[in-house]
Design a protein around this motif. Structure first.
Motif, mmCIF file in Angstrom:
data_model
loop_
_atom_site.group_PDB
_atom_site.id
_atom_site.type_symbol
_atom_site.label_atom_id
_atom_site.label_comp_id
_atom_site.label_asym_id
_atom_site.label_seq_id
_atom_site.Cartn_x
_atom_site.Cartn_y
_atom_site.Cartn_z
ATOM 1 N N UNK A 162 0.826 -1.199 0.000
ATOM 2 C CA UNK A 162 0.000 0.000 0.000
ATOM 3 C C UNK A 162 0.865 1.256 0.000
ATOM 4 N N UNK A 163 1.907 1.246 0.816
ATOM 5 C CA UNK A 163 2.835 2.380 0.861
ATOM 6 C C UNK A 163 3.511 2.589 -0.488
ATOM 7 N N UNK A 164 3.988 1.509 -1.082
ATOM 8 C CA UNK A 164 4.686 1.603 -2.357
ATOM 9 C C UNK A 164 3.791 2.197 -3.447
ATOM 10 N N UNK A 165 2.525 1.788 -3.465
ATOM 11 C CA UNK A 165 1.582 2.299 -4.469
ATOM 12 C C UNK A 165 1.357 3.800 -4.308
ATOM 13 N N UNK A 168 4.528 5.905 -5.012
ATOM 14 C CA UNK A 168 4.807 5.973 -6.453
ATOM 15 C C UNK A 168 3.990 7.077 -7.117
ATOM 16 N N UNK A 169 2.740 7.208 -6.704
ATOM 17 C CA UNK A 169 1.896 8.278 -7.243
ATOM 18 C C UNK A 169 2.438 9.651 -6.857
ATOM 19 N N UNK A 326 1.511 7.372 3.445
ATOM 20 C CA UNK A 326 2.653 6.454 3.560
ATOM 21 C C UNK A 326 3.518 6.701 4.789
ATOM 22 N N UNK A 327 3.675 7.977 5.170
ATOM 23 C CA UNK A 327 4.456 8.277 6.371
ATOM 24 C C UNK A 327 3.820 7.620 7.595
ATOM 25 N N UNK A 328 2.500 7.658 7.684
ATOM 26 C CA UNK A 328 1.795 7.033 8.801
ATOM 27 C C UNK A 328 1.860 5.510 8.710
ATOM 28 N N UNK A 329 1.784 4.982 7.492
ATOM 29 C CA UNK A 329 1.781 3.529 7.310
ATOM 30 C C UNK A 329 3.101 2.869 7.681
ATOM 31 N N UNK A 346 12.089 5.627 -5.841
ATOM 32 C CA UNK A 346 12.909 6.641 -6.521
ATOM 33 C C UNK A 346 13.583 6.054 -7.756
ATOM 34 N N UNK A 347 14.008 4.804 -7.665
ATOM 35 C CA UNK A 347 14.676 4.177 -8.799
ATOM 36 C C UNK A 347 13.707 3.840 -9.939
#
Length: 390
Positions: A162-165, A168-169, A326-329, A346-347
């Motif tokens: 969930x964080x990665x998604x 990414x946005x 994401x910071x909270x997750x 980032x990559x």
């Protein structure tokens, strides 16, 4: 079996978890592998329950818990936290909303004790889990023992994708917004500056701090003092340990990352993980199966609370939700998951080195501080307070 062979078996399970975690870039959490493999071995009888206690690492891990929490208090300077105060406050809002949601909804459906069993582990990491597990055992709620360990091992599987998604946005907006100077002006190395060039002199002579044994001596003083204060005040030792670490670091009694500097953190973490493994002793397959419904409810409601809290924080501090949530997750996985996700995003989103650096610089500091606020500090406080109410 001699203890050395038992420890070899347990460390080989931990090493397997590390190999799978590193190979999958933390998509397969180390502790998920450790808990799953150990549980299967215990249930099949291939690893007798008595072996874990016989390893002698369980006692060592129990002694090291307050020492490790003191170490956690020395990990990030207050100056860095002040610079990232928005990330700290947004994370705290998310934790509060999540815990309140679990205490209200889970208590109504499954009972208050079940809510407490799930809230501590969900909002943090291994220390919060151990505090919760110990508290449940001491309070006599042995039947709930499977809940925290299942929550603890499954929450990563929800939090990291969930964080990665979401990140990414948000990273796409950083990449495409070439005209906004705030992205290029944030260097992300402010944490390095506070930990390095701006480091103040320690209270004790530097030559003493170069001794591994002397550093361990100071950490054990802190752990012993926290345990004593916990006994005479009734306030959980984990809170005292954390306070001693933070205050000791602020007044330069401890160096930053004290346990790492003593070259003892690796062995200490092995002992701590074996404490987690030991908590599986006595848990049956039937208990795990019967706990799945409340565990899933805890994860869904707790994660929803974190997301709602992150969105509230984003509204208050004028952050994009795709950055604040994401910071909270990070409460669901902590370090090194937060760092690895930022590196991966980032990559994958940056089309060249300049864009990758801009994304990394914008996201790394708030994500690391979010994880520190939730996993290292907030979850320990939450678990300690909630366990005290049983």
């Amino acid at each position: 079996m001699a203890p050395i062979f038992i420890v070899l078996i347990l460390v080989s399970i931990i090493a397997l978890g590390e190999v799978l975690s590193l190979s999958s870039r933390a998509k397969i959490p180390t502790l998920l592998v450790v808990v799953a493999v150990t549980f299967v071995l215990l249930q099949t009888g291939l690893l007798p329950e008595s072996y874990i206690e016989a390893s002698t690492f369980v006692a060592a891990g129990g002694v090291l818990v307050p020492v490790l929490i003191v170490h956690l208090g020395t990990m990030i300077p207050l100056s860095v936290i002040k610079k990232q105060y928005k990330a700290v406050l947004i994370t705290l809002i998310g934790l509060i909303v999540s815990v309140l949601a679990m205490l209200i909804i889970i208590s109504l459906v499954f009972g208050y004790q079940t809510a407490v069993a799930g809230a501590g582990p969900l909002t943090g990491g291994i220390i919060a889990y151990i505090v919760t597990q110990e508290g449940l055992t001491e309070a006599g709620f042995v039947s709930l023992a499977a809940i925290p360990v299942v929550v603890f091992t499954l929450q990563n599987l929800v939090g990291m994708p969930l964080t990665s998604t979401l990140l990414s946005k948000y990273a796409v907006t950083i990449r495409d917004d070439f005209s906004n100077e705030k992205f290029s002006s944030q260097k992300g190395d402010e944490m390095k500056g506070d930990l390095g060039s701006k480091k103040k002199e320690l209270l004790l002579p530097e030559r003493f701090m170069q001794s591994n044994f002397f550093l361990l001596f100071l950490l054990f003083i802190g752990g012993a003092l926290a345990t004593w204060l916990g006994e005479i005040t009734g306030i959980n030792y984990s809170l005292w340990s954390l306070a001693i670490g933070i205050i000791g670091f602020a007044f330069r009694i401890y160096p930053d990352k004290a346990l790492d500097r003593s070259n003892s953190s690796g062995l200490a973490m092995v002992a701590l993980i074996i404490v987690v493994i030991n908590s599986l002793v006595g848990i049956t397959w039937d208990q795990v199966v019967s706990s799945l419904i409340p565990v899933l409810c805890v994860i869904v409601i707790g994660t929803s609370g974190l997301i709602i809290g992150g969105m509230i924080g984003a509204k208050i501090f004028k952050w994009k939700p795709t950055k604040a949530v994401p910071v909270v997750l990070t409460a669901l996985y902590g370090f090194p998951g937060d760092y690895l996700i930022v590196e991966e995003v980032s990559r994958s989103i940056g089309r060249n080195e300049a864009e990758q650096n801009r994304i990394m610089n914008e996201l790394l500091a708030p994500m690391l501080i979010g994880g520190f606020t939730s996993v290292t500090v907030g979850s320990i406080v939450i678990a300690s307070i909630l366990i005290g109410t049983l």
